[in-house]
Design a protein around this motif. Structure first.
Motif, PDB file in Angstrom:
ATOM      1  N   GLN A   1     -24.820 -28.180  31.177  1.00 31.50           N
ATOM      2  CA  GLN A   1     -24.993 -29.215  32.199  1.00 31.50           C
ATOM      3  C   GLN A   1     -26.362 -29.868  32.025  1.00 31.50           C
ATOM      4  OE1 GLN A   1     -22.423 -29.760  33.890  1.00 31.50           O
ATOM      5  NE2 GLN A   1     -22.827 -30.580  35.923  1.00 31.50           N
ATOM      6  N   VAL A   2     -26.372 -31.181  32.055  1.00 33.84           N
ATOM      7  CA  VAL A   2     -27.607 -31.944  31.905  1.00 33.84           C
ATOM      8  C   VAL A   2     -27.905 -32.669  33.216  1.00 33.84           C
ATOM      9  CG1 VAL A   2     -28.694 -33.890  30.741  1.00 33.84           C
ATOM     10  CG2 VAL A   2     -27.335 -32.257  29.428  1.00 33.84           C
ATOM     11  N   GLN A   3     -29.141 -32.632  33.621  1.00 33.56           N
ATOM     12  CA  GLN A   3     -29.556 -33.364  34.816  1.00 33.56           C
ATOM     13  C   GLN A   3     -30.707 -34.304  34.459  1.00 33.56           C
ATOM     14  OE1 GLN A   3     -30.406 -30.230  37.755  1.00 33.56           O
ATOM     15  NE2 GLN A   3     -28.620 -30.949  38.892  1.00 33.56           N
ATOM     16  N   ILE A   4     -30.617 -35.523  34.965  1.00 31.11           N
ATOM     17  CA  ILE A   4     -31.667 -36.523  34.798  1.00 31.11           C
ATOM     18  C   ILE A   4     -32.116 -36.915  36.200  1.00 31.11           C
ATOM     19  CG2 ILE A   4     -32.301 -38.728  33.784  1.00 31.11           C
ATOM     20  CD1 ILE A   4     -31.330 -36.731  31.710  1.00 31.11           C
ATOM     21  N   VAL A   5     -33.361 -36.643  36.507  1.00 27.59           N
ATOM     22  CA  VAL A   5     -33.827 -36.861  37.876  1.00 27.59           C
ATOM     23  C   VAL A   5     -35.096 -37.719  37.871  1.00 27.59           C
ATOM     24  CG1 VAL A   5     -34.620 -35.789  40.004  1.00 27.59           C
ATOM     25  CG2 VAL A   5     -32.852 -34.675  38.623  1.00 27.59           C
ATOM     26  N   GLU A   6     -34.998 -38.848  38.575  1.00 25.18           N
ATOM     27  CA  GLU A   6     -36.163 -39.732  38.725  1.00 25.18           C
ATOM     28  C   GLU A   6     -36.906 -39.405  40.017  1.00 25.18           C
ATOM     29  OE1 GLU A   6     -32.729 -42.469  37.175  1.00 25.18           O
ATOM     30  OE2 GLU A   6     -33.003 -40.915  38.715  1.00 25.18           O
ATOM     31  N   SER A   7     -38.192 -39.701  40.024  1.00 25.60           N
ATOM     32  CA  SER A   7     -38.989 -39.515  41.232  1.00 25.60           C
ATOM     33  C   SER A   7     -40.162 -40.492  41.209  1.00 25.60           C
ATOM     34  CB  SER A   7     -39.492 -38.077  41.346  1.00 25.60           C
ATOM     35  OG  SER A   7     -40.322 -37.759  40.250  1.00 25.60           O
ATOM     36  N   SER A  32     -34.069 -37.899  22.460  1.00 26.74           N
ATOM     37  CA  SER A  32     -34.403 -39.001  21.570  1.00 26.74           C
ATOM     38  C   SER A  32     -35.005 -40.132  22.399  1.00 26.74           C
ATOM     39  CB  SER A  32     -33.169 -39.444  20.806  1.00 26.74           C
ATOM     40  OG  SER A  32     -33.476 -40.487  19.910  1.00 26.74           O
ATOM     41  N   ASN A  33     -34.457 -41.314  22.288  1.00 25.08           N
ATOM     42  CA  ASN A  33     -34.996 -42.432  23.064  1.00 25.08           C
ATOM     43  C   ASN A  33     -34.861 -42.178  24.564  1.00 25.08           C
ATOM     44  OD1 ASN A  33     -35.351 -43.580  20.589  1.00 25.08           O
ATOM     45  ND2 ASN A  33     -34.259 -45.467  21.052  1.00 25.08           N
ATOM     46  N   MET A  34     -35.886 -42.634  25.295  1.00 27.61           N
ATOM     47  CA  MET A  34     -35.875 -42.526  26.753  1.00 27.61           C
ATOM     48  C   MET A  34     -36.260 -43.898  27.295  1.00 27.61           C
ATOM     49  SD  MET A  34     -37.938 -38.901  26.983  1.00 27.61           S
ATOM     50  CE  MET A  34     -37.208 -38.173  28.445  1.00 27.61           C
ATOM     51  N   GLY A  35     -35.579 -44.311  28.340  1.00 25.87           N
ATOM     52  CA  GLY A  35     -35.843 -45.659  28.817  1.00 25.87           C
ATOM     53  C   GLY A  35     -35.712 -45.816  30.315  1.00 25.87           C
ATOM     54  N   TRP A  36     -36.246 -46.943  30.770  1.00 25.24           N
ATOM     55  CA  TRP A  36     -36.164 -47.302  32.184  1.00 25.24           C
ATOM     56  C   TRP A  36     -35.411 -48.624  32.328  1.00 25.24           C
ATOM     57  CZ3 TRP A  36     -37.570 -44.213  36.121  1.00 25.24           C
ATOM     58  CH2 TRP A  36     -38.431 -43.139  35.847  1.00 25.24           C
ATOM     59  N   TYR A  37     -34.549 -48.653  33.323  1.00 19.43           N
ATOM     60  CA  TYR A  37     -33.800 -49.845  33.686  1.00 19.43           C
ATOM     61  C   TYR A  37     -34.007 -50.071  35.179  1.00 19.43           C
ATOM     62  CZ  TYR A  37     -31.340 -49.459  29.221  1.00 19.43           C
ATOM     63  OH  TYR A  37     -31.041 -49.394  27.881  1.00 19.43           O
ATOM     64  N   TRP A  98     -31.368 -40.469  25.842  1.00 28.24           N
ATOM     65  CA  TRP A  98     -30.472 -40.115  24.739  1.00 28.24           C
ATOM     66  C   TRP A  98     -30.844 -38.710  24.283  1.00 28.24           C
ATOM     67  CZ3 TRP A  98     -26.474 -42.974  22.787  1.00 28.24           C
ATOM     68  CH2 TRP A  98     -26.354 -44.290  23.252  1.00 28.24           C
ATOM     69  N   LEU A  99     -29.843 -37.847  24.192  1.00 28.95           N
ATOM     70  CA  LEU A  99     -30.138 -36.474  23.832  1.00 28.95           C
ATOM     71  C   LEU A  99     -28.951 -35.820  23.138  1.00 28.95           C
ATOM     72  CD1 LEU A  99     -28.547 -34.450  26.045  1.00 28.95           C
ATOM     73  CD2 LEU A  99     -30.276 -35.422  27.564  1.00 28.95           C
ATOM     74  N   ARG A 100     -29.244 -34.641  22.575  1.00 31.57           N
ATOM     75  CA  ARG A 100     -28.196 -33.781  22.030  1.00 31.57           C
ATOM     76  C   ARG A 100     -28.181 -32.484  22.822  1.00 31.57           C
ATOM     77  NH1 ARG A 100     -28.641 -34.021  15.405  1.00 31.57           N
ATOM     78  NH2 ARG A 100     -28.106 -36.218  15.175  1.00 31.57           N
ATOM     79  N   ASP A 105     -23.847 -31.370  18.458  1.00 26.18           N
ATOM     80  CA  ASP A 105     -23.395 -32.543  19.207  1.00 26.18           C
ATOM     81  C   ASP A 105     -24.075 -33.813  18.715  1.00 26.18           C
ATOM     82  OD1 ASP A 105     -23.431 -30.550  22.184  1.00 26.18           O
ATOM     83  OD2 ASP A 105     -21.707 -31.186  20.974  1.00 26.18           O
ATOM     84  N   PRO A 106     -23.382 -34.945  18.808  1.00 26.61           N
ATOM     85  CA  PRO A 106     -24.022 -36.229  18.506  1.00 26.61           C
ATOM     86  C   PRO A 106     -24.925 -36.645  19.660  1.00 26.61           C
ATOM     87  CG  PRO A 106     -21.810 -36.611  19.298  1.00 26.61           C
ATOM     88  CD  PRO A 106     -21.967 -35.108  19.195  1.00 26.61           C
ATOM     89  N   LEU A 107     -25.758 -37.636  19.394  1.00 28.21           N
ATOM     90  CA  LEU A 107     -26.554 -38.193  20.476  1.00 28.21           C
ATOM     91  C   LEU A 107     -25.643 -38.823  21.524  1.00 28.21           C
ATOM     92  CD1 LEU A 107     -29.543 -39.948  18.677  1.00 28.21           C
ATOM     93  CD2 LEU A 107     -29.678 -38.071  20.313  1.00 28.21           C
ATOM     94  N   ASP A 108     -25.973 -38.606  22.778  1.00 30.90           N
ATOM     95  CA  ASP A 108     -25.231 -39.212  23.870  1.00 30.90           C
ATOM     96  C   ASP A 108     -26.236 -39.601  24.952  1.00 30.90           C
ATOM     97  OD1 ASP A 108     -22.181 -38.259  25.675  1.00 30.90           O
ATOM     98  OD2 ASP A 108     -23.164 -40.188  25.327  1.00 30.90           O
TER      99      ASP A 108
END
Length: 121
Positions: A1-7, A32-37, A98-100, A105-108
């Motif tokens: 399980q992957v969690q992405i949490v902004e603060s 890998s790449n990390m970005g902000w939208y 973007w991570l593995r 696993d491929p990048l997703d």
């Protein structure tokens, strides 16, 4: 399980500053790449900027010279330092990583749920 949490979002006056953080956690082999939208009310989500593994950054023209993206691979965290904030910077800010999950696993890509930034006097 992957969690992405902004603060770090909140209310700030025009000309002020905020620093957003985004941490990736869980079963992660590498990032890998990390970005902000960001997405303002009634508008489409747009790229603010991103950073690759080498620390190379790319920014939208609207934020160049005001926003700075950095990362800490040890903390699996990407930061967005926002200075000289304007009314038009008001939006929900999202992080995309973007991570593995394993070496097989491929990048997703994975999105956080967003953090609200409101610029108002």
């Amino acid at each position: 399980q992957v969690q992405i949490v902004e603060s770090g979002g909140g209310l700030v006056q025009p000309g002020g500053s905020l620093r957003l953080s985004c941490e990736a956690s869980g079963s992660i082999f590498l990032t890998s790449n990390m970005g902000w939208y960001r997405q303002a009310p009634g508008k489409q989500r747009e790229l603010v900027g991103n950073i690759d593994n080498g620390g190379n950054t790319n920014y939208a023209d609207s934020v160049k010279g005001r926003f700075t993206i950095s990362r800490s691979d040890a903390k699996r965290t990407v930061y967005l330092q926002m200075n000289s904030l304007r009314l038009e910077d008001t939006a929900v800010y999202y992080c995309k990583v973007w991570l593995r999950k394993t070496w097989r696993d491929p990048l997703d890509s994975y999105w956080g749920k967003g953090t609200q930034v409101t610029v108002s006097s």
